[in-house]
Design a protein around this motif. Structure first.
Motif, PDB file in Angstrom:
ATOM      1  N   MET A  48       0.892  -1.341   0.022  1.00 26.47           N
ATOM      2  CA  MET A  48      -0.091   0.236   0.044  1.00 26.47           C
ATOM      3  C   MET A  48       0.992   1.224  -0.170  1.00 26.47           C
ATOM      4  N   THR A  49       0.630   2.132  -0.455  1.00 30.48           N
ATOM      5  CA  THR A  49       1.321   3.526  -0.692  1.00 30.48           C
ATOM      6  C   THR A  49       1.072   4.306  -0.392  1.00 30.48           C
ATOM      7  N   GLU A  50       1.168   5.361   0.463  1.00 25.77           N
ATOM      8  CA  GLU A  50       1.959   6.519   1.788  1.00 25.77           C
ATOM      9  C   GLU A  50       0.190   6.823   0.961  1.00 25.77           C
ATOM     10  N   THR A  51      -0.081   7.192   0.235  1.00 21.78           N
ATOM     11  CA  THR A  51      -1.332   7.922  -0.591  1.00 21.78           C
ATOM     12  C   THR A  51      -2.686   7.454  -0.374  1.00 21.78           C
ATOM     13  N   GLU A  52      -2.387   5.957  -0.536  1.00 23.73           N
ATOM     14  CA  GLU A  52      -3.480   4.750  -0.329  1.00 23.73           C
ATOM     15  C   GLU A  52      -3.371   4.605   1.445  1.00 23.73           C
ATOM     16  N   LEU A  53      -2.480   4.881   1.864  1.00 19.66           N
ATOM     17  CA  LEU A  53      -2.795   5.333   3.215  1.00 19.66           C
ATOM     18  C   LEU A  53      -3.521   5.964   4.627  1.00 19.66           C
ATOM     19  N   LYS A  54      -3.207   6.576   3.408  1.00 19.10           N
ATOM     20  CA  LYS A  54      -3.539   8.135   3.750  1.00 19.10           C
ATOM     21  C   LYS A  54      -4.988   8.205   3.744  1.00 19.10           C
ATOM     22  N   ALA A  55      -5.551   7.783   2.874  1.00 14.64           N
ATOM     23  CA  ALA A  55      -7.032   8.548   1.872  1.00 14.64           C
ATOM     24  C   ALA A  55      -7.588   7.287   3.223  1.00 14.64           C
ATOM     25  N   ASP A  56      -7.437   6.076   3.174  1.00 24.38           N
ATOM     26  CA  ASP A  56      -8.281   4.613   4.026  1.00 24.38           C
ATOM     27  C   ASP A  56      -7.774   5.154   5.342  1.00 24.38           C
ATOM     28  N   LEU A  57      -7.140   6.130   5.954  1.00 26.90           N
ATOM     29  CA  LEU A  57      -6.999   6.510   7.374  1.00 26.90           C
ATOM     30  C   LEU A  57      -8.299   8.113   6.579  1.00 26.90           C
ATOM     31  N   HIS A  58      -8.304   8.956   6.070  1.00 25.96           N
ATOM     32  CA  HIS A  58      -9.158   9.936   6.402  1.00 25.96           C
ATOM     33  C   HIS A  58     -10.321   9.534   5.668  1.00 25.96           C
TER      34      HIS A  58
END
Length: 206
Positions: free
Chosen positions: A1-11
């Motif tokens: 999982m990329t950082e962008t995808e992880l950020k999107a999940d958390l958001h």
């Protein structure tokens, strides 16, 4: 999982928690959103007001990203970074005054979301902040950890709001489009509650 995808999940989890909390105010009067429904005064609008400070602290102050709008309960300057703990009024952020309308508090919270989201967008998940009220050695968390902490805190208060709203008018559920409750009409729920009461009394006599 990329950082962008992880950020999107958390958001996504963060935003779901925010929306769940605000939904609990829908359809209520100014009186009902302020009603203290527990011995410690827990009330719906107060929970929203409290989370304004929480989000400004963790996704603002902790990372040196300050909110430009003045917040009245932050003291004379209206800025979180200028608050003197010695001057704080206990629980001032847990209830709204008569002058602080629901529209004002909710609107301010939505503007705080934008400020918080901008912090998430601007920083990497491994960026470290400083939380002076956390213990030494644990007070320089990453953005990733702060987001996890914030999601947990908002969800906890959303759970408080679930119970408070049910005490006010019986309305219950997780989201407007999915209440996540067992199917049943009012009579079914009344019988269900009565059954639990009988079981509790039986267990209490054992």
């Amino acid at each position: 999982m990329t950082e962008t995808e992880l950020k999107a999940d958390l958001h996504r989890y963060l935003q779901q928690a925010r929306e769940a909390l605000l939904w609990k105010l829908d359809g209520l009067s100014e009186y009902d959103v302020r009603r203290p429904m527990t011995p410690t005064g827990t009330n719906l609008l107060g929970l929203v007001k409290h989370l304004i400070g929480v989000e400004l602290a963790y996704l603002g102050y902790v990372f040196g990203r300050h909110f430009e709008e003045k917040v009245p309960w932050f003291g004379p300057t209206g800025r979180l970074e200028d608050v003197d703990p010695a001057d704080e009024v206990p629980n001032a952020d847990m209830w709204a005054t008569a002058e602080e309308s629901r529209e004002y508090v909710v609107g301010l919270y939505r503007r705080v979301w934008q400020h918080a989201d901008a912090t998430v967008e601007a920083l990497g998940l491994d960026e470290t902040g400083h939380v002076p009220w956390w213990a030494e050695g644990q007070n320089k968390p990453t953005l990733h950890r702060v987001l996890a902490h914030l999601i947990a805190e908002i969800q906890r208060h959303a759970g408080h709001a679930d119970i408070v709203r049910e005490l006010i008018d019986g309305a219950a559920g997780v989201r407007e489009d999915n209440d996540n409750l067992a199917p049943g009409d009012r009579a079914w729920w009344e019988e269900y509650r009565n059954r639990l009461e009988r079981v509790a009394r039986e267990a209490g006599q054992g």
